[in-house]
Design a protein around this motif. Structure first.
Motif, PDB file in Angstrom:
ATOM      1  N   ALA A  44       0.800  -1.122   0.049  1.00  0.00           N
ATOM      2  CA  ALA A  44       0.058   0.003  -0.047  1.00  0.00           C
ATOM      3  C   ALA A  44       0.786   1.393   0.109  1.00  0.00           C
ATOM      4  N   ALA A  45       2.053   1.187   0.643  1.00  0.00           N
ATOM      5  CA  ALA A  45       3.039   2.574   0.882  1.00  0.00           C
ATOM      6  C   ALA A  45       3.482   2.797  -0.647  1.00  0.00           C
ATOM      7  N   LEU A  46       3.791   1.606  -1.229  1.00  0.00           N
ATOM      8  CA  LEU A  46       4.537   1.904  -2.333  1.00  0.00           C
ATOM      9  C   LEU A  46       3.528   2.265  -3.640  1.00  0.00           C
ATOM     10  N   VAL A  47       2.234   1.489  -3.488  1.00  0.00           N
ATOM     11  CA  VAL A  47       1.070   2.195  -4.574  1.00  0.00           C
ATOM     12  C   VAL A  47       1.058   3.429  -4.214  1.00  0.00           C
ATOM     13  N   ALA A  48       0.881   3.870  -2.995  1.00  0.00           N
ATOM     14  CA  ALA A  48       0.499   5.227  -2.698  1.00  0.00           C
ATOM     15  C   ALA A  48       1.627   6.303  -3.263  1.00  0.00           C
ATOM     16  N   ALA A  49       2.953   5.852  -3.004  1.00  0.00           N
ATOM     17  CA  ALA A  49       3.904   6.720  -3.482  1.00  0.00           C
ATOM     18  C   ALA A  49       3.944   6.753  -5.179  1.00  0.00           C
TER      19      ALA A  49
END
Length: 151
Positions: free
Chosen positions: A36-41
């Protein structure tokens, strides 16, 4: 590598080259929070290369995670599944996206439709889209017919 938490560093596209692989190295495969953090970035507006993010998502088994996340009762997980499928197109996503395009959560359904459009257009994809073009959901049927015209 700066002395910083890789998740926090993902807020700065200039830090992606070290933060994304660092996060992938400490997270477990399929780690929902890391994905989720990578997709948000990835969603940030920037001219920076997003390749480090995609590489980290792949190393965390982002493609196989789509199936598990799509089965979740939580709309946030299903949305993450659709976004992962959009970022990492694979024929394996087509059956999952076929279900998500009619998700009761409108945001999930919209992202799944966008993701389905970008998947490899093999025989299975064409079969699914042909079926969706006959949907009683007129918006979905219209979109599916447009994808058919695209080839």
């Amino acid at each position: 590598m700066p002395d910083s938490d890789p998740v926090s560093a993902l807020a700065d596209p200039d830090q992606w080259s070290w933060a994304a692989p660092a996060l992938a190295s400490i997270a477990q495969r399929g780690d929902r929070d890391a994905l989720a953090a990578l997709v948000a970035a990835y969603g940030q507006r920037t001219e920076a290369s997003r390749q480090p993010l995609l590489d980290a998502i792949e190393s965390l088994n982002g493609v196989p995670a789509v199936v598990q996340l799509a089965r979740s009762e939580g709309a946030g997980d299903r949305l993450l599944a659709a976004r992962l499928a959009h970022l990492l197109p694979a024929s394996a996503h087509v059956p999952v996206l076929e279900q998500l395009v009619t998700d009761p959560d409108r945001e999930v359904a919209a992202e799944a439709r966008a993701a389905l459009r970008t998947q490899p257009r093999d025989a299975h994809w064409r079969e699914v889209v042909r079926h969706l073009a006959q949907s009683s959901d007129t918006d979905l049927a219209t979109e599916a017919k447009a994808w058919q015209r695209e080839g």
